[in-house]
Design an enzyme around this catalytic site. Structure first.
Site: not given
Length: 358
Positions: A102, A172, A196
């Protein structure tokens, strides 16, 4: 339909009590005779949901008054582009700390929009660890320093964040926000997809220091400016109303559990059960992440062979375990133990791992 042990990496488990409340209110929210999905996003009933979600997030994360909370769309992946669009001006450098897939994707978007640099990377060791703080390289003209706090694919997590004073530190936190205490003041901006620990997919949280909203952004399309959403309380256009409603319910659930301190203790307990099954297996289970970098949210491991991985996963599926396959890019096994995954599920997985090994 039997209950399952949901270890999906995202979208992931939601608290059962939250789902049951949403079910009860689905066709008649707050006596309106309508679902929350049918309400006008400018109605008083939805406004109350919206404001409560902001207030709860500020309370739970101890967000200072000098920060704004925004509800955006497009997932964390859109933030990979929005960040450099706002801040990566000519003559500046976007400094990226690479710890997994990511952060690589964030760097890829930054490269499309300006000059970038890699301030640290553990790619050469298959992203088994987090960079040492004293190994990070900074540049005097950094526009920002960007990191990914938890790495879902490789199972690593920043335990301590760098102190950056010459530029905003941007993180992030999609896969570990609300799972532990964080010092918000260390960051210029934090962003996180909800799917999440915060709720269902559809809403993205941005926590941004107010001085960063003063950046000159006339070159940026209106919808992609943080200032646009700050000035309209995230209501510039129709927000993902149901996702925000669910976010609000999950935040209330976290508060009812005892807040971040209680959630963090529980997450440590859950992860320890599974890591102990790995560490006490005499090498039968091999964790991917180095011990000092292990994630509390995503536990990655392999068995002695790929065939053994497949047998382990097939038997687990028969027993009601869901989502234990590793990411398609790396294979193996992965247990995602987000906030809403109950302790009982982790006990069951630990027991299964020990029994399977025997």
């Amino acid at each position: 339909m039997q209950d399952v042990f949901n270890f999906n990496a995202g979208p992931s488990a939601l608290p059962k009590s939250v789902l049951e409340k949403a079910q009860a209110e689905l066709t008649n929210f707050n006596g309106t005779g309508m679902s929350v999905m049918e309400l006008s996003h400018r109605s008083k009933d939805f406004e109350a949901v919206h404001e409560e979600a902001i207030a709860l997030l500020k309370e739970l994360l101890a967000i200072p008054d000098s920060y704004k909370v925004l509800f955006l769309q497009g997932g964390a992946s859109l933030q990979f582009a929005m960040v450099p669009l706002q801040f990566l001006k000519p003559g500046k450098i976007g400094n990226y700390l690479l710890t997994g897939s990511w952060s690589e994707k964030a760097l890829k978007e930054g490269k499309l929009l300006g000059e970038t640099a890699v301030g640290a990377s553990t790619k050469e060791t298959q992203y088994r660890s987090i960079p040492a703080l004293d190994a990070i390289t900074y540049n005097e003209n950094d526009a920002y320093v960007h990191l990914t706090s938890n790495n879902t694919i490789f199972g690593t997590q920043w335990k301590e964040f760098p102190t950056v004073t010459h530029a905003p530190l941007i993180a992030d936190m999609s896969s570990d926000i609300l799972s532990r205490k964080i010092e918000i003041e260390k960051f210029g901006m934090i962003y996180a997809g909800a799917q999440k620990n915060l709720g269902p997919a559809g809403v993205t949280i941005v926590i941004i220091r107010e001085d960063l909203l003063e950046e000159e952004v006339d070159h940026v399309p209106t919808l992609l400016r943080y200032r646009t959403h700050s000035e309209t309380n995230s209501l510039y256009h129709t927000p993902p109303t149901f996702s925000i409603y669910m976010l609000n319910q999950v935040l209330q659930w976290v508060k009812d559990q005892g807040g971040i301190d209680a959630i963090e203790r529980k997450n440590e307990e859950k992860a320890k059960l599974i890591y102990d099954a790995i560490d006490e297996s005499d090498g039968f289970y091999r964790g991917h992440a180095e011990k000092e970098s292990r994630s509390l949210m995503n536990i990655t491991f392999n068995l002695p062979s790929e065939e053994e991985n497949k047998r382990f996963l097939a038997k687990a599926k028969e027993l009601g375990f869901v989502g234990l396959n590793g990411h398609r890019s790396v294979g193996g096994c992965r247990a995602s133990t987000y906030n809403a995954v109950p302790l009982e599920a982790c006990v069951a997985l630990s027991d299964y791992m020990k029994n399977y090994r025997r």
